[in-house]
Design a protein around this motif. Structure first.
Motif, PDB file in Angstrom:
ATOM      1  N   ALA A 126       8.569  13.268   7.075  1.00 16.33           N
ATOM      2  CA  ALA A 126       9.323  12.312   6.214  1.00 16.33           C
ATOM      3  C   ALA A 126       8.194  11.398   5.635  1.00 16.33           C
ATOM      4  O   ALA A 126       7.955  11.030   4.633  1.00 16.33           O
ATOM      5  N   VAL A 127       7.563  10.938   6.649  1.00 18.31           N
ATOM      6  CA  VAL A 127       6.362   9.795   6.498  1.00 18.31           C
ATOM      7  C   VAL A 127       5.249  10.439   5.766  1.00 18.31           C
ATOM      8  O   VAL A 127       4.719  10.086   4.648  1.00 18.31           O
ATOM      9  N   ALA A 128       5.100  11.800   5.975  1.00 17.52           N
ATOM     10  CA  ALA A 128       3.736  12.719   5.521  1.00 17.52           C
ATOM     11  C   ALA A 128       4.214  12.841   3.896  1.00 17.52           C
ATOM     12  O   ALA A 128       3.549  12.684   3.090  1.00 17.52           O
ATOM     13  N   GLN A 129       5.531  13.053   3.742  1.00 22.99           N
ATOM     14  CA  GLN A 129       6.196  13.367   2.585  1.00 22.99           C
ATOM     15  C   GLN A 129       5.940  11.931   1.472  1.00 22.99           C
ATOM     16  O   GLN A 129       5.630  12.010   0.460  1.00 22.99           O
ATOM     17  N   VAL A 130       6.005  10.737   2.283  1.00 25.94           N
ATOM     18  CA  VAL A 130       6.301   9.566   1.599  1.00 25.94           C
ATOM     19  C   VAL A 130       4.484   9.431   1.105  1.00 25.94           C
ATOM     20  O   VAL A 130       4.320   8.863  -0.215  1.00 25.94           O
ATOM     21  N   TYR A 140       6.470  19.650  14.876  1.00 23.77           N
ATOM     22  CA  TYR A 140       5.496  19.107  14.194  1.00 23.77           C
ATOM     23  C   TYR A 140       4.316  18.475  14.982  1.00 23.77           C
ATOM     24  O   TYR A 140       3.068  18.651  14.729  1.00 23.77           O
ATOM     25  N   ILE A 141       4.505  17.851  16.101  1.00 25.13           N
ATOM     26  CA  ILE A 141       3.849  17.066  16.738  1.00 25.13           C
ATOM     27  C   ILE A 141       2.689  18.010  17.649  1.00 25.13           C
ATOM     28  O   ILE A 141       1.618  18.062  17.806  1.00 25.13           O
ATOM     29  N   LYS A 142       3.545  19.253  18.140  1.00 29.67           N
ATOM     30  CA  LYS A 142       2.681  20.152  19.172  1.00 29.67           C
ATOM     31  C   LYS A 142       1.523  20.617  18.002  1.00 29.67           C
ATOM     32  O   LYS A 142       0.524  21.048  18.601  1.00 29.67           O
ATOM     33  N   GLU A 143       2.177  21.031  16.703  1.00 26.35           N
ATOM     34  CA  GLU A 143       1.098  21.762  15.810  1.00 26.35           C
ATOM     35  C   GLU A 143      -0.137  20.855  15.775  1.00 26.35           C
ATOM     36  O   GLU A 143      -1.362  21.183  15.612  1.00 26.35           O
ATOM     37  N   ARG A 144       0.316  19.505  15.482  1.00 28.37           N
ATOM     38  CA  ARG A 144      -0.904  18.599  15.363  1.00 28.37           C
ATOM     39  C   ARG A 144      -2.045  18.421  16.710  1.00 28.37           C
ATOM     40  O   ARG A 144      -3.317  18.337  16.618  1.00 28.37           O
ATOM     41  N   LEU A 145      -1.304  18.718  17.633  1.00 29.09           N
ATOM     42  CA  LEU A 145      -2.171  18.559  18.994  1.00 29.09           C
ATOM     43  C   LEU A 145      -2.924  19.855  18.940  1.00 29.09           C
ATOM     44  O   LEU A 145      -4.129  19.670  19.510  1.00 29.09           O
ATOM     45  N   THR A 156       0.864  -1.338  -0.063  1.00 33.62           N
ATOM     46  CA  THR A 156      -0.025  -0.047   0.060  1.00 33.62           C
ATOM     47  C   THR A 156       1.034   1.316  -0.112  1.00 33.62           C
ATOM     48  O   THR A 156       0.419   2.315  -0.492  1.00 33.62           O
ATOM     49  N   ILE A 157       1.944   1.226   0.710  1.00 26.96           N
ATOM     50  CA  ILE A 157       2.910   2.343   0.754  1.00 26.96           C
ATOM     51  C   ILE A 157       4.219   2.420  -0.079  1.00 26.96           C
ATOM     52  O   ILE A 157       4.744   3.356  -0.515  1.00 26.96           O
ATOM     53  N   GLY A 158       4.639   1.184  -0.371  1.00 24.73           N
ATOM     54  CA  GLY A 158       5.804   1.099  -1.004  1.00 24.73           C
ATOM     55  C   GLY A 158       7.079   0.865  -0.266  1.00 24.73           C
ATOM     56  O   GLY A 158       8.204   0.802  -0.801  1.00 24.73           O
ATOM     57  N   GLN A 159       7.187   0.712   1.069  1.00 22.68           N
ATOM     58  CA  GLN A 159       8.043   0.841   2.101  1.00 22.68           C
ATOM     59  C   GLN A 159       7.618  -0.030   3.317  1.00 22.68           C
ATOM     60  O   GLN A 159       6.133  -0.336   3.564  1.00 22.68           O
ATOM     61  N   THR A 160       8.636  -0.879   4.083  1.00 22.27           N
ATOM     62  CA  THR A 160       8.129  -1.312   4.939  1.00 22.27           C
ATOM     63  C   THR A 160       7.782  -0.644   6.300  1.00 22.27           C
ATOM     64  O   THR A 160       8.250   0.453   6.319  1.00 22.27           O
ATOM     65  N   LEU A 161       7.137  -1.152   7.339  1.00 19.18           N
ATOM     66  CA  LEU A 161       6.897  -0.527   8.572  1.00 19.18           C
ATOM     67  C   LEU A 161       8.299  -0.212   9.145  1.00 19.18           C
ATOM     68  O   LEU A 161       8.395   0.794   9.662  1.00 19.18           O
ATOM     69  N   THR A 162       9.222  -1.020   9.165  1.00 18.04           N
ATOM     70  CA  THR A 162      10.422  -1.160   9.749  1.00 18.04           C
ATOM     71  C   THR A 162      11.126  -0.054   9.300  1.00 18.04           C
ATOM     72  O   THR A 162      11.638   0.859   9.908  1.00 18.04           O
ATOM     73  N   ASP A 163      10.992   0.338   7.968  1.00 17.14           N
ATOM     74  CA  ASP A 163      12.025   1.366   7.418  1.00 17.14           C
ATOM     75  C   ASP A 163      11.055   2.766   7.606  1.00 17.14           C
ATOM     76  O   ASP A 163      11.819   3.853   8.001  1.00 17.14           O
ATOM     77  N   LEU A 164       9.815   2.688   7.851  1.00 16.45           N
ATOM     78  CA  LEU A 164       8.782   4.104   7.851  1.00 16.45           C
ATOM     79  C   LEU A 164       8.958   4.250   9.226  1.00 16.45           C
ATOM     80  O   LEU A 164       8.893   5.765   9.765  1.00 16.45           O
ATOM     81  N   ASN A 208       6.062   3.982  16.896  1.00 21.69           N
ATOM     82  CA  ASN A 208       4.452   3.656  16.194  1.00 21.69           C
ATOM     83  C   ASN A 208       3.745   4.698  16.528  1.00 21.69           C
ATOM     84  O   ASN A 208       2.504   5.020  15.869  1.00 21.69           O
ATOM     85  N   TYR A 209       3.512   4.903  18.033  1.00 16.57           N
ATOM     86  CA  TYR A 209       2.693   6.009  18.508  1.00 16.57           C
ATOM     87  C   TYR A 209       2.725   7.409  17.891  1.00 16.57           C
ATOM     88  O   TYR A 209       1.613   7.826  17.670  1.00 16.57           O
ATOM     89  N   VAL A 210       3.973   7.830  17.861  1.00 19.23           N
ATOM     90  CA  VAL A 210       4.230   9.065  17.229  1.00 19.23           C
ATOM     91  C   VAL A 210       3.581   9.027  15.799  1.00 19.23           C
ATOM     92  O   VAL A 210       2.874  10.130  15.197  1.00 19.23           O
ATOM     93  N   HIS A 211       4.000   8.112  14.777  1.00 16.68           N
ATOM     94  CA  HIS A 211       3.624   8.152  13.422  1.00 16.68           C
ATOM     95  C   HIS A 211       1.921   7.842  13.445  1.00 16.68           C
ATOM     96  O   HIS A 211       1.368   8.566  12.454  1.00 16.68           O
TER      97      HIS A 211
END
Length: 156
Positions: free
Chosen positions: A58-62, A142-147, A43-51, A100-103
């Motif tokens: 960077a995950v958002a850019q993917v 980045y996280i504070k902005e989403r909160l 679905t994404i083109g990369q492994t969870l381990t890599d992400l 995992n939780y952050v992403h």
């Protein structure tokens, strides 16, 4: 025509997640983990381990190349991160699931506007649960902005 395609993709992703959850509940943890990695690659083109090694930005850019499927893929990836955290928490200290939780938090927060009202209710609960697990990372810009953007009660 395009909405039919998106609905088929949503159904396929839901079926993949259901398969992983069924394996996890049946105690087939290794198989569930392998299926999570394979689903992520498909679905994404990369492994969870890599992400997990990437920053939330960077995950958002993917996902930026996903077009109309971005919210679907973001929620799917967030769910995959949560399943992965559950699979590993029995064997590893809880701190190791922090990426995992952050992403998951950032992906769900970014996708909220594209979700239906009913989906937002479900995912707001998950966002609040995830915000509790962010620890010191709540101060990351980045996280504070989403909160702040999604009005969780866990703002720093």
């Amino acid at each position: 025509m395009a909405s039919d395609y998106i609905l088929r993709i949503v159904d396929q992703m839901a079926a993949m997640l259901a398969t992983i959850i069924a394996k996890k509940q049946a105690g087939q943890l290794a198989e569930a983990g392998a299926e999570s990695e394979n689903t992520c690659i498909r679905t994404i083109g990369q492994t969870l381990t890599d992400l997990k090694r990437l920053s939330p930005e960077a995950v958002a850019q993917v996902l930026n190349n996903s077009g109309a499927l971005r919210p679907v893929r973001a929620v799917t990836l967030a769910e995959l991160f949560l399943i992965d955290a559950e699979l590993h928490e029995a064997d590893q200290p809880p701190r190791s699931s922090l990426p995992n939780y952050v992403h998951s938090f950032c992906l769900l927060a970014d996708a909220m506007d594209a979700l239906t009202t009913e989906e937002q209710i479900i995912y707001r609960v998950k966002l609040d649960m995830l915000a509790d697990r962010l620890g010191d990372l709540r101060t990351h810009p980045y996280i504070k902005e989403r909160l702040r953007d999604y009005g969780t009660t866990k703002i720093v």
